[in-house]
Design a protein around this motif. Structure first.
Motif, PDB file in Angstrom:
ATOM      1  N   ASN A   1      24.169   0.259  -2.128  1.00 49.71           N
ATOM      2  CA  ASN A   1      23.743   1.227  -3.467  1.00 49.71           C
ATOM      3  C   ASN A   1      24.091   2.695  -2.732  1.00 49.71           C
ATOM      4  OD1 ASN A   1      22.830  -0.570  -5.299  1.00 49.71           O
ATOM      5  ND2 ASN A   1      20.939  -0.457  -4.835  1.00 49.71           N
ATOM      6  N   ARG A   2      23.659   2.935  -1.514  1.00 49.07           N
ATOM      7  CA  ARG A   2      23.977   4.343  -1.039  1.00 49.07           C
ATOM      8  C   ARG A   2      25.665   4.322  -0.805  1.00 49.07           C
ATOM      9  NH1 ARG A   2      19.097   4.320   1.436  1.00 49.07           N
ATOM     10  NH2 ARG A   2      19.749   3.086   3.766  1.00 49.07           N
ATOM     11  N   ALA A   3      26.295   3.237  -0.350  1.00 51.25           N
ATOM     12  CA  ALA A   3      27.838   3.442  -0.143  1.00 51.25           C
ATOM     13  C   ALA A   3      28.492   3.805  -1.867  1.00 51.25           C
ATOM     14  CB  ALA A   3      28.252   2.255   0.342  1.00 51.25           C
ATOM     15  N   VAL A   4      27.818   3.004  -2.715  1.00 47.38           N
ATOM     16  CA  VAL A   4      28.262   3.305  -4.014  1.00 47.38           C
ATOM     17  C   VAL A   4      28.002   4.606  -4.582  1.00 47.38           C
ATOM     18  CG1 VAL A   4      27.987   2.628  -6.341  1.00 47.38           C
ATOM     19  CG2 VAL A   4      28.222   0.670  -4.733  1.00 47.38           C
ATOM     20  N   GLY A   5      26.856   5.327  -4.181  1.00 48.60           N
ATOM     21  CA  GLY A   5      26.484   6.682  -4.754  1.00 48.60           C
ATOM     22  C   GLY A   5      27.356   7.446  -3.937  1.00 48.60           C
ATOM     23  N   MET A   6      27.705   7.324  -2.626  1.00 46.77           N
ATOM     24  CA  MET A   6      28.800   8.161  -1.760  1.00 46.77           C
ATOM     25  C   MET A   6      30.201   7.965  -2.379  1.00 46.77           C
ATOM     26  SD  MET A   6      29.003   7.725   2.199  1.00 46.77           S
ATOM     27  CE  MET A   6      27.344   7.870   2.762  1.00 46.77           C
ATOM     28  N   VAL A   7      30.501   6.956  -2.631  1.00 45.00           N
ATOM     29  CA  VAL A   7      31.820   6.947  -3.174  1.00 45.00           C
ATOM     30  C   VAL A   7      32.002   7.757  -4.381  1.00 45.00           C
ATOM     31  CG1 VAL A   7      33.830   5.300  -3.908  1.00 45.00           C
ATOM     32  CG2 VAL A   7      32.423   4.774  -1.816  1.00 45.00           C
ATOM     33  N   ILE A   8      31.114   7.358  -5.182  1.00 43.57           N
ATOM     34  CA  ILE A   8      31.273   8.065  -6.751  1.00 43.57           C
ATOM     35  C   ILE A   8      31.047   9.634  -6.414  1.00 43.57           C
ATOM     36  CG2 ILE A   8      30.091   8.360  -8.955  1.00 43.57           C
ATOM     37  CD1 ILE A   8      29.143   5.379  -8.772  1.00 43.57           C
ATOM     38  N   SER A   9      30.541   9.821  -5.689  1.00 42.31           N
ATOM     39  CA  SER A   9      30.176  11.520  -5.559  1.00 42.31           C
ATOM     40  C   SER A   9      31.607  12.024  -5.045  1.00 42.31           C
ATOM     41  CB  SER A   9      29.144  11.539  -4.483  1.00 42.31           C
ATOM     42  OG  SER A   9      29.087  13.115  -4.221  1.00 42.31           O
ATOM     43  N   LEU A  10      32.141  11.375  -4.014  1.00 39.01           N
ATOM     44  CA  LEU A  10      33.553  11.766  -3.434  1.00 39.01           C
ATOM     45  C   LEU A  10      34.526  11.639  -4.537  1.00 39.01           C
ATOM     46  CD1 LEU A  10      33.285   9.770  -0.136  1.00 39.01           C
ATOM     47  CD2 LEU A  10      33.267  12.374  -0.365  1.00 39.01           C
ATOM     48  N   ILE A  11      34.633  10.660  -5.288  1.00 40.00           N
ATOM     49  CA  ILE A  11      35.739  10.671  -6.074  1.00 40.00           C
ATOM     50  C   ILE A  11      35.583  11.555  -7.420  1.00 40.00           C
ATOM     51  CG2 ILE A  11      36.369   8.355  -5.762  1.00 40.00           C
ATOM     52  CD1 ILE A  11      34.929   7.135  -8.050  1.00 40.00           C
ATOM     53  N   ARG A  12      34.202  11.996  -7.804  1.00 42.20           N
ATOM     54  CA  ARG A  12      33.857  12.906  -8.832  1.00 42.20           C
ATOM     55  C   ARG A  12      34.529  14.262  -8.332  1.00 42.20           C
ATOM     56  NH1 ARG A  12      30.309  12.184 -13.158  1.00 42.20           N
ATOM     57  NH2 ARG A  12      29.538  10.333 -12.159  1.00 42.20           N
ATOM     58  N   GLN A  13      33.796  14.691  -6.961  1.00 44.32           N
ATOM     59  CA  GLN A  13      34.199  15.842  -6.519  1.00 44.32           C
ATOM     60  C   GLN A  13      35.663  16.293  -6.091  1.00 44.32           C
ATOM     61  OE1 GLN A  13      32.045  18.270  -6.961  1.00 44.32           O
ATOM     62  NE2 GLN A  13      30.086  17.047  -7.152  1.00 44.32           N
TER      63      GLN A  13
ATOM     64  N   PRO B   1      39.166  18.967  -1.687  1.00 44.46           N
ATOM     65  CA  PRO B   1      40.066  18.787  -0.639  1.00 44.46           C
ATOM     66  C   PRO B   1      39.755  19.474   0.663  1.00 44.46           C
ATOM     67  CG  PRO B   1      40.765  20.111  -2.516  1.00 44.46           C
ATOM     68  CD  PRO B   1      39.569  19.659  -2.793  1.00 44.46           C
ATOM     69  N   ALA B   2      38.691  20.146   0.568  1.00 45.09           N
ATOM     70  CA  ALA B   2      37.969  20.608   1.860  1.00 45.09           C
ATOM     71  C   ALA B   2      37.677  19.261   2.766  1.00 45.09           C
ATOM     72  CB  ALA B   2      37.059  21.493   1.444  1.00 45.09           C
ATOM     73  N   LEU B   3      37.167  18.213   2.160  1.00 46.95           N
ATOM     74  CA  LEU B   3      36.581  17.031   2.812  1.00 46.95           C
ATOM     75  C   LEU B   3      37.630  16.026   3.100  1.00 46.95           C
ATOM     76  CD1 LEU B   3      33.030  16.674   1.161  1.00 46.95           C
ATOM     77  CD2 LEU B   3      33.782  18.189   3.047  1.00 46.95           C
ATOM     78  N   SER B   4      38.887  16.401   2.777  1.00 53.41           N
ATOM     79  CA  SER B   4      39.819  15.344   2.888  1.00 53.41           C
ATOM     80  C   SER B   4      40.064  15.034   4.229  1.00 53.41           C
ATOM     81  CB  SER B   4      41.285  15.795   2.295  1.00 53.41           C
ATOM     82  OG  SER B   4      42.172  14.525   2.085  1.00 53.41           O
ATOM     83  N   GLY B   5      40.408  13.496   4.495  1.00 55.42           N
ATOM     84  CA  GLY B   5      40.529  13.139   5.979  1.00 55.42           C
ATOM     85  C   GLY B   5      39.317  12.924   6.714  1.00 55.42           C
ATOM     86  N   GLN B   6      38.091  12.974   6.037  1.00 57.43           N
ATOM     87  CA  GLN B   6      36.776  12.679   6.749  1.00 57.43           C
ATOM     88  C   GLN B   6      36.213  11.344   6.456  1.00 57.43           C
ATOM     89  OE1 GLN B   6      35.042  14.863   8.622  1.00 57.43           O
ATOM     90  NE2 GLN B   6      36.858  16.277   7.997  1.00 57.43           N
ATOM     91  N   MET B   7      35.574  10.665   7.535  1.00 57.44           N
ATOM     92  CA  MET B   7      34.953   9.402   7.401  1.00 57.44           C
ATOM     93  C   MET B   7      33.805   9.406   7.203  1.00 57.44           C
ATOM     94  SD  MET B   7      34.865   6.429  10.624  1.00 57.44           S
ATOM     95  CE  MET B   7      34.004   5.037  10.153  1.00 57.44           C
ATOM     96  N   PHE B   8      33.239   8.549   6.289  1.00 55.64           N
ATOM     97  CA  PHE B   8      31.818   8.736   5.874  1.00 55.64           C
ATOM     98  C   PHE B   8      31.280   7.161   6.325  1.00 55.64           C
ATOM     99  CE2 PHE B   8      34.080  11.510   3.625  1.00 55.64           C
ATOM    100  CZ  PHE B   8      33.224  12.702   3.290  1.00 55.64           C
ATOM    101  N   VAL B   9      29.892   7.157   6.759  1.00 51.40           N
ATOM    102  CA  VAL B   9      29.259   5.937   7.098  1.00 51.40           C
ATOM    103  C   VAL B   9      28.197   5.537   6.399  1.00 51.40           C
ATOM    104  CG1 VAL B   9      28.191   4.425   8.891  1.00 51.40           C
ATOM    105  CG2 VAL B   9      30.113   6.075   9.389  1.00 51.40           C
ATOM    106  N   ALA B  10      28.105   4.755   5.331  1.00 51.95           N
ATOM    107  CA  ALA B  10      26.805   4.354   4.683  1.00 51.95           C
ATOM    108  C   ALA B  10      25.885   3.564   5.712  1.00 51.95           C
ATOM    109  CB  ALA B  10      27.300   3.346   3.513  1.00 51.95           C
ATOM    110  N   GLN B  11      24.583   4.255   5.531  1.00 52.94           N
ATOM    111  CA  GLN B  11      23.556   3.572   6.303  1.00 52.94           C
ATOM    112  C   GLN B  11      22.255   3.681   5.562  1.00 52.94           C
ATOM    113  OE1 GLN B  11      23.324   4.887  10.365  1.00 52.94           O
ATOM    114  NE2 GLN B  11      24.684   3.164  10.792  1.00 52.94           N
TER     115      GLN B  11
END
Lengths: 400, 400
Positions: free
Chosen positions: A375-387, A390-400
């Motif tokens: 669920n947290r991964a889903v929330g994170m991805v939705i937040s990323l695609i909504r926002q 470009p300032a965060l392009s290239g970053q790696m996120f870890v769902a935990q």
């Protein structure tokens, strides 16, 4: 309604007054040139009209100081598309600027649409209804219910004189449309005072061409960017659009990728296209600007890179819509071990994708993840695609 | 203006009608209960009034179905603060709900303020002017210039009848204020039809208590949340507030941390407090909700953790304002080597900080970074503190 049934089989021109200084914003930049998600507001308004196949030409009226900026905006469109646009110089007042625009309209034009550069959300269906009503009636304008009660102050402005009955009035909005000869007649005949202080073209046409406009109740999206906060509103609406259609391509049918897919469908309340074949992908990415690629990890990253470049090659030619790619890694290895490889890969891919206006993120999910983590991964991805930041392009996120 | 000079030394009550269903939003949730940055809109409006020391009581009028939600909102305030609030049940129409609220006002009240739950941006200065004008005149209301021209349609609504001269009219906004006996008299005397279909209290007081209201031109922040897009606007304005005041604490005077600090000052166009002593920190964090801690890396992370926990312990007691902490690591080691340690640390700290409503991010910058990379780091941090997105709390970012 009769106006709904016809089709637009006559020449239509659009005049877009964009010469205002936008003092109300409290900003140095006129509001039509303020940046929203990396593009000037005027870009979106132009795009909306240029997407309508039966609009023959768009006349943009801008002040001398903004001619260069306007010409830069036009470069974002393909040569064919931007050949429909003409830019003319504005004047000191709104009505004088519109008058300049009207004089530049092609003489064979049947109906002219007037719109504001600062109302970027134009719906084709409604535009068509306005144009057909103008063709029939001579003039037509959009109205909306009043949001606030309208009051009339005493002469000195300090006290209430009387209140208008809200049900008897409406707010006049844009777009408006006119038979070309009618609006030309109105501007020819109107006074200098009208040109300097007038605010309403429907009024000019009524007074100087004897035509009472048809009023059509418009959609709520017709609102005008007036204050700084309205830029945030437009940004929010455009971000909503981002999530309207999402394509998801899996290299596997693992449990975790299926759970993620279900999560997106539940939480996005939009269409999530599940694609299984690479071939479909390039076609779909012509219309979808959000792509989620799931990979198992470890995997052959070279293969992933090849898939990605194929996609953008087809999809991004000749346009500069901003796109987002989320690489979703469902990992067998602990996140900390995967990190160096995936991070480096994401940074490289982000750099390569910049020229295609694509932002890239990686999200790592353990293949044994609990449903909380999914669920947290889903929330994170939705937040990323909504926002789509470009300032965060290239970053790696870890769902935990 | 005379009204500017006085002070409010008499009892003032606020009635907040919040019983509307918000049909215009096209949402299941009434707009005053829609979530903005994790809190219902009503929370912000209440907070604005509860921050005003001379407001004695706030009567919130809500529909039966939303009593529980309202009582949950009140739990976000300290016991002393929320003891000023009373919740009463709404009725079928706006005027009937206000009438319920007015009947619950303490009898010693001198002036009653009426406001909308969906106008969360209340400025104390303007509120004071409205209250003092009402005390003097009996009634006072905020007005704003009309955004659109107002038109009067023909009887069937389909055609333009006439256009109002925009310069002669204004939009009636909130807040409004009334001497308590005057507004009570108006509601006592008005008709059932007024209670069912009326929209304007200034009109009731004029017609039924013989008082013409003073009109005061209000600030542009008085706008009302009406449509879904307005929620985005409020969100944007609140995010702007986030960046208004930023505190930055360095454990070092390294070149890169100085360059970052300069970058923040240039790009944030807000106050960046540079703090050098741990002791100042706890005090400053009572009022600042954005904190950037710079660390060299490698460093003693246990020390960093201790500093962080001291800060929040003092600052977050008894309130639940959302805060953001950015750990800015200026590293001697390559980012890939630092990653596992910093990532793990950030995740742990984020988990611990959740109960204090603090989101935590780490940003890694190479101590030899080029000015391009420093600029990207600054852009990344600004984006993170503006968004303050809980979905990304615990993540580590690398500027490259």
């Amino acid at each position: 309604m009769a106006a709904d049934c016809g089709s637009v089989d006559f020449p239509v021109s659009v005049v877009l007054p964009a010469a205002g200084s936008g003092e109300r914003m409290g900003l140095a930049t006129p509001k039509q040139f303020c940046s929203v998600l990396g593009r000037p507001l005027l870009y979106y308004t132009l795009q909306a009209f240029l997407n309508v196949p039966w609009v023959r030409e768009v006349i943009v009226v801008v002040s001398q100081d903004w001619l260069q900026e306007t010409s830069d905006i036009l470069q974002s469109f393909s040569p064919t598309t931007r050949s429909k646009v003409r830019v003319v110089s504005g004047a000191a007042t709104r009505h004088r600027s519109i008058w300049n625009g009207l004089k530049a309209v092609g003489s064979s034009t049947d109906v002219v649409v007037l719109h504001d550069a600062v109302r970027p959300l134009v719906e084709e269906d409604f535009l068509k209804r306005i144009v057909l009503a103008a063709k029939e009636q001579g003039a037509a304008g959009a109205v909306r219910p009043l949001i606030s009660t309208v009051v009339s102050p005493t002469k000195d402005g300090s006290m209430l004189d009387h209140t208008l009955d809200r049900s008897q009035y409406q707010a006049s909005e844009m777009p408006q449309a006119f038979r070309y000869p009618a609006i030309m007649e109105a501007y020819h005949n109107c006074s200098e005072h009208d040109l300097d202080f007038g605010t309403e073209c429907l009024h000019l046409v009524q007074k100087y061409a004897g035509i009472s406009a048809k009023l059509l109740l418009g959609p709520s999206s017709l609102w005008k960017v007036t204050l700084r906060k309205d830029l945030y509103a437009i940004e929010g609406v455009l971000k909503e659009e981002h999530c309207r259609k999402v394509a998801m391509l899996s290299d596997q049918q693992s449990t975790v990728s299926q759970r993620l897919h279900r999560g997106f469908q539940e939480q996005l309340s939009s269409e999530v296209l599940h694609i299984n074949h690479q071939e479909q992908l390039a076609t779909i990415c012509q219309t979808v600007t959000t792509l989620i690629l799931t990979n198992s990890f470890p995997c052959d990253l070279k293969k992933t890179r090849d898939r990605v470049s194929q996609v953008w090659e087809g999809a991004t030619s000749g346009d500069s819509t901003s796109r987002v790619l989320v690489l979703l890694f469902c990992g067998e290895a602990p996140a900390l071990d995967a990190m160096p490889v995936i991070f480096k890969f994401t940074q490289e891919l982000a750099k390569e994708s910049m020229e295609h206006s694509v932002v890239v993120y990686s999200v790592y999910v353990d293949s044994q993840a609990s449903s909380d983590v999914v669920n947290r991964a889903v929330g994170m991805v939705i937040s990323l695609i909504r926002q789509r930041d470009p300032a965060l392009s290239g970053q790696m996120f870890v769902a935990q």
